[in-house]
Design a protein around this motif. Structure first.
Motif, short mmCIF file in Angstrom:
data_model
loop_
_atom_site.label_atom_id
_atom_site.label_comp_id
_atom_site.label_asym_id
_atom_site.label_seq_id
_atom_site.Cartn_x
_atom_site.Cartn_y
_atom_site.Cartn_z
N LEU A 1 0.84 -1.19 0.00
CA LEU A 1 0.00 0.00 0.00
C LEU A 1 0.88 1.25 0.00
N LEU A 2 1.94 1.23 0.78
CA LEU A 2 2.80 2.41 0.87
C LEU A 2 3.52 2.71 -0.45
N THR A 3 3.82 1.68 -1.23
CA THR A 3 4.45 1.98 -2.53
C THR A 3 3.53 2.84 -3.39
N GLY A 4 2.23 2.73 -3.14
CA GLY A 4 1.28 3.55 -3.91
C GLY A 4 1.48 5.03 -3.65
N GLN B 1 -10.05 1.41 6.20
CA GLN B 1 -11.49 1.49 6.46
C GLN B 1 -12.28 0.84 5.33
N TYR B 2 -11.82 1.06 4.10
CA TYR B 2 -12.51 0.46 2.97
C TYR B 2 -12.23 -1.04 2.87
N PHE B 3 -11.03 -1.42 3.25
CA PHE B 3 -10.65 -2.84 3.16
C PHE B 3 -10.17 -3.35 4.53
N PRO B 4 -11.13 -3.55 5.46
CA PRO B 4 -10.73 -3.98 6.81
C PRO B 4 -9.90 -5.27 6.77
N ARG B 5 -10.16 -6.09 5.78
CA ARG B 5 -9.44 -7.36 5.72
C ARG B 5 -7.94 -7.13 5.52
N LEU B 6 -7.61 -6.04 4.82
CA LEU B 6 -6.19 -5.76 4.60
C LEU B 6 -5.51 -5.35 5.91
N LYS B 7 -6.28 -4.70 6.77
CA LYS B 7 -5.69 -4.30 8.04
C LYS B 7 -5.30 -5.52 8.86
N GLU B 8 -6.19 -6.53 8.84
CA GLU B 8 -5.86 -7.77 9.54
C GLU B 8 -4.60 -8.42 9.00
N ARG B 9 -4.39 -8.26 7.69
CA ARG B 9 -3.28 -8.95 7.06
C ARG B 9 -2.11 -8.03 6.74
N VAL C 1 -6.03 -2.33 -5.55
CA VAL C 1 -6.90 -1.13 -5.58
C VAL C 1 -6.48 -0.16 -4.48
N GLY C 2 -6.22 -0.70 -3.30
CA GLY C 2 -5.80 0.14 -2.17
C GLY C 2 -4.50 0.85 -2.47
N ARG C 3 -3.59 0.16 -3.09
CA ARG C 3 -2.29 0.73 -3.45
C ARG C 3 -2.47 1.92 -4.41
N ALA C 4 -3.39 1.74 -5.37
CA ALA C 4 -3.66 2.84 -6.30
C ALA C 4 -4.28 4.02 -5.55
N LEU C 5 -5.17 3.72 -4.60
CA LEU C 5 -5.81 4.79 -3.82
C LEU C 5 -4.79 5.63 -3.07
N MET C 6 -3.72 4.97 -2.62
CA MET C 6 -2.70 5.67 -1.84
C MET C 6 -2.03 6.79 -2.63
N ALA C 7 -2.18 6.75 -3.95
CA ALA C 7 -1.61 7.83 -4.77
C ALA C 7 -2.54 9.04 -4.82
N ARG C 8 -3.70 8.96 -4.15
CA ARG C 8 -4.73 10.00 -4.22
C ARG C 8 -5.08 10.35 -5.66
N PRO C 9 -5.52 9.36 -6.43
CA PRO C 9 -5.74 9.59 -7.85
C PRO C 9 -7.05 10.30 -8.15
N ALA C 10 -7.10 10.96 -9.31
CA ALA C 10 -8.35 11.51 -9.79
C ALA C 10 -9.11 10.42 -10.53
N ILE D 1 -17.19 -1.76 -3.43
CA ILE D 1 -16.18 -0.82 -2.92
C ILE D 1 -15.85 0.23 -3.97
N VAL D 2 -15.78 -0.20 -5.23
CA VAL D 2 -15.56 0.75 -6.32
C VAL D 2 -16.66 1.81 -6.29
N LYS D 3 -17.88 1.35 -6.10
CA LYS D 3 -19.01 2.27 -6.09
C LYS D 3 -18.88 3.27 -4.93
N ARG D 4 -18.53 2.75 -3.75
CA ARG D 4 -18.40 3.64 -2.59
C ARG D 4 -17.26 4.64 -2.78
N LEU D 5 -16.15 4.16 -3.35
CA LEU D 5 -15.02 5.05 -3.59
C LEU D 5 -15.42 6.15 -4.55
#
Ligand code: ADP
Ligand code: MG
Lengths: 310, 275
Positions: free
Chosen positions: B114-117, B137-145, B163-172, B194-198
Motif C-alpha cells: 500500500l505504501l508503494t502507492g 477502512q474500505y478494506f478492513p481485511r487488509l488491516k488484519e493482514r 486497488v488500495g495501493r492505487a488509492l494511496m496515490a490519491r488519484p483523480a 467498494i468501487v461504487k463507494r469510492l
C-alpha cells in the motif's frame, strides 16, 4: 591446542577473503534483483573505485597534477563515492537507457563491454602498476588477540569485517525502512507494477548502480589496503560467480553467507587437503563447490522462494 | 455561470482516435475514442483480446515497457495532452492504473504494498498515514493482514491490495483492468461495491475494463464495447444493459454459435443506422 588455534587462524583469514567475495557478490545481487542485469563489470567497479580513491590520495595522481594538493582520507572517500554515483548515472544514461527493452543477454553483453571500457580507462588514466593504498588502517597483528588468546589476526582483517558488517546493516536498514528502499524492493518484485504506481525505473537504476558502486568502493578499499590496487582486483569478480551460485542470484544473505563459505572453504581446503593433492586448491575449490550446487541445489542456499499461488 | 457548467461537463479523460502498434508491426487498436467524465464510472467492455488492456495502458503510458506505441490520435487529461508523460508524471497528476492480474509486490507485506502507492507523493508522512487508515477502512481485511507477505494472500485480498495501493496515490481517476478476473462471484460483487463507494464518497473516477459485461454495466454509468481494436457501440450503461444485441452476444441469450458481435443481425442494422 596449537593445532586448533592454527585452524582458527586459517578460518579467520578465509573469512577476510570471504568478506571480499561477499561484497562483490552483493553488488551483483543488488543490480540483478533490481534490473535483471547480470553485471559482469562488478569486479571492475571495485578496481575503478580503488583507483579513483588512490588518485585523490597520492601525489602522483591526476588530482594532484591538476589542483596541486591531495585530499585527506575523510574527504577522499566521499569524493570517490560521488564519482561512483556519477559513474552510475553515466552508465544509466549512456548504456542501460537504450537497452532496457532488449533481451537480458544483450544487457549482459553490454556489461562485458562496460567492464572492458572501465578497465581500459583505468589503465589509461592511472597506469597498470600496483599502487599501495594506505587509508590509515593499522597494519600488523592485533596485539590484544595475540597476548590474550595467542591468536594471530591482522588488524586489517578485523577492520574489514567490522566495516562490512556496518555496511550490510546500513543497507538492510535502507532497504527495509526507507521509501526508496521499499521502491527498490518493489522494482525487484515486479517492474510493471512498479511503473504503474509511478516509480521511475531509470531513477531506481541509477540508485541501485550507485549503491553497488559504493559497495564496490568498500571492497576496493579493503583489497587495495591488503594487496595494493592492481588489476587482479577485477578478477575476484570471477570468484563472485561461484558465490552467487552458492547463495542464489537474488539473495542478499545468500551473497554474504556464500562469500564467507567459499572464502573459508578454499583456505581450509588449501591448508589441509592441499598438501595431499599438490596444492593450488584455492584456485579451483570455489568452482567445484559451485558445480556441486548446480547439480544438487541449483537455486542456491538462499534462492528466493518463488511464491506460487493463484 | 455557463462556464462553470461547461467545465463540469468537460471530459476528465479523453481518448481521441488512437492507434496502437506493438513491436512496430502488430496493429492492435485501430482508432479508439472514448471519454470519461469527472466523477463517472465508465466500463470498457469486450471479449478477450479486444484491446481493453491496451487502451488502458495507452492512457497510463505503460505500453512502452511492452514495446507498444501510440502511433495516431491523442489522449488528454483535464484538457491537457498527456501522451508524452511518463507513468511517474501521470501518477503525480492523478492517473493511475491497476493492472490486470493484480500485480502485487509478492515479497512485500500488504502494508508495504500500500505504501508503494504513495511513492510519488510529496505531501508528508502524516497525510500518507491518514490515507493508509482510509484504505484500511474500505478494506478492513487488509488491516488484519497488514504484515503478511502479499504473495501469500488470497486472490481477492490481492485485488484489494492492488486497488488500495492505487488509492494511496490519491488519484483523480483509476484505470481498473479486469478486477473480477479469477475471483468468486461473491468477491467480485464485494470489489464492485467498494468501487461504487469510492466513486460516490471519495469522488474517484473509474475507467474499468471488464469481460464480465453485466456486472460492469450494473455499476457503471456509461459503457463502451470494444471489438477487434475498435469501439463498436457505446451508450448509457442502463441502455446498453437492455440492448438486445448486448444481451444476445454477451449474455449468450441466443444459443447460436456467433463468434463475432458483427454477426448479430440487429447490430448490423443499428450500425448502418449509426453511420
Ligand atoms: N505486448 C504485446 N505484444 C504484441 N501483441 C500484444 C501485446 N499485448 C497484447 N497484444 C495483442 O493485442 C490484442 C489486444 O490485447 P489486450 O489489449 O490485452 O486485450 P484485452 O485486454 O481486451 O483482452 C491481442 O490480440 C493481444 O494478443
Ligand atoms: Mg486485458
Amino acid at each position: 591446542m596449537a593445532f586448533d588455534l592454527f585452524l582458527l587462524e586459517v578460518v579467520i583469514s578465509g573469512l577476510m577473503t570471504g568478506v571480499m567475495y561477499a561484497l562483490v557478490a552483493l553488488g551483483f545481487v543488488l543490480i540483478f534483483k533490481a534490473s535483471g542485469v547480470f553485471n559482469f563489470a562488478q569486479g571492475v567497479l571495485a578496481l575503478f573505485a580503488a583507483l579513483a580513491l588512490y588518485d585523490f590520495l597520492a601525489e602522483d595522481g591526476w588530482f594532484f597534477a591538476v589542483f596541486g594538493f591531495t585530499l585527506p582520507v575523510w574527504l577522499a572517500i566521499p569524493a570517490t563515492a560521488l564519482i561512483m554515483i556519477l559513474l552510475a548515472w553515466v552508465i544509466e544514461r549512456a548504456v542501460l537507457r537504450f537497452l532496457v527493452k532488449q533481451e537480458e543477454i544483450i544487457l549482459f553483453m553490454a556489461t562485458i563491454g562496460l567492464a572492458f571500457v572501465l578497465e581500459g580507462l583505468g589503465d589509461l588514466l592511472f597506469g597498470s602498476d600496483v599502487k599501495p593504498l594506505d587509508i590509515g588502517i593499522p597494519q600488523g597483528a592485533s596485539d590484544w588477540l595475540l597476548d590474550n588468546f595467542n591468536l594471530y589476526v591482522e588488524k586489517l582483517e578485523i577492520v574489514a569485517a567490522a566495516t562490512a558488517a556496518v555496511l550490510v546493516t546500513a543497507l538492510a536498514i535502507f532497504f527495509q525502512k526507507t521509501r526508496v528502499g521499499r521502491a527498490l524492493r518493489a522494482v525487484a518484485d515486479d517492474h510493471q507494477a512498479a511503473l504503474s504506481v509511478g516509480i521511475s525505473l531509470d531513477k531506481i537504476w541509477v540508485i541501485v548502480w550507485s549503491v553497488s558502486g559504493i559497495v564496490a568502493l568498500v571492497a576496493g578499499i579493503m583489497w587495495g589496503s591488503k594487496s595494493g590496487v592492481q588489476f587482479s582486483l577485477s578478477l575476484i569478480a570471477l570468484k563472485a560467480l561461484p558465490v552467487l551460485i552458492l547463495g542464489g542470484f537474488t539473495s542478499v544473505p545468500g551473497a554474504i553467507v556464500g562469500g564467507l563459505i567459499i572464502g573459508v572453504g578454499e583456505k581450509v581446503a588449501e591448508v589441509y587437503v592441499g598438501p595431499l593433492v599438490g596444492g593450488a586448491i584455492e584456485n579451483w575449490f570455489a568452482y567445484v563447490l559451485a558445480l556441486g550446487f548446480l547439480l544438487f541445489r541449483p537455486q542456491g542456499l538462499f534462492g528466493e522462494r518463488i511464491i506460487e499461488r493463484v | 455561470m455557463s462556464a462553470v457548467i461547461q467545465s463540469e461537463r468537460e471530459a476528465l479523460l479523453s481518448v481521441n482516435n488512437i492507434e496502437v502498434i506493438y513491436d512496430h508491426v502488430i496493429l492492435v487498436l485501430k482508432g479508439v475514442s472514448l471519454e470519461v467524465m469527472k466523477g463517472g464510472v465508465v466500463a470498457l467492455l469486450g471479449a478477450n483480446g479486444a484491446g481493453k488492456s491496451t487502451t488502458l495502458k495507452a492512457i497510463s503510458n505503460l505500453l512502452g515497457a511492452e514495446r507498444g506505441d501510440v502511433t495516431k490520435g491523442s489522449i488528454t487529461f483535464q484538457g491537457e495532452d498527456v501522451q508524452s508523460l511518463s507513468p511517474n508524471e501521470l501518477v503525480r497528476r492523478g492517473v493511475i492504473q491497476v493492472m490486470e492480474g493484480r500485480h502485487c509486490f509478492e515479497h512485500l507485506t500488504v502494508e508495504e504494498n500500500l505504501l508503494t502507492g504513495a511513492y510519488t507523493r510529496t505531501d508528508g508522512r502524516s497525510r500518507v498515514a491518514e490515507d493508509l487508515d482510509l484504505v484500511y477502512q474500505y478494506f478492513p481485511r487488509l488491516k488484519e493482514r497488514r504484515t503478511s507477505q502479499a504473495g501469500y494472500t488470497s486472490g481477492g485480498e490481492q485485488q484489494m491490495v492492488a486497488v488500495g495501493r492505487a488509492l494511496m496515490a490519491r488519484p483523480a481517476v483509476i484505470l481498473l483492468d479486469e478486477p473480477s478476473m479469477g475471483l468468486a462471484p461473491q468477491l467480485v460483487e464485494e470489489i464492485f461495491e467498494i468501487v461504487k463507494r469510492l466513486n460516490e464518497d471519495e469522488g474517484v473516477t473509474f475507467l474499468l475494463a471488464e469481460q464480465n459485461t453485466m456486472m460492469a454495466l450494473r455499476y457503471a454509468n456509461y459503457g463502451y464495447i470494444l471489438e477487434n481494436g475498435r469501439v463498436v457501440m457505446d451508450g448509457e450503461a442502463s441502455v446498453l444493459a437492455e440492448n438486445e444485441d448486448v444481451k444476445e452476444f454477451y449474455l449468450g441469450v441466443s444459443g447460436d454459435d456467433r463468434r463475432s458481435f458483427r454477426n448479430v443481425k440487429a447490430y448490423r442494422r443499428r450500425k448502418r443506422w449509426l453511420s
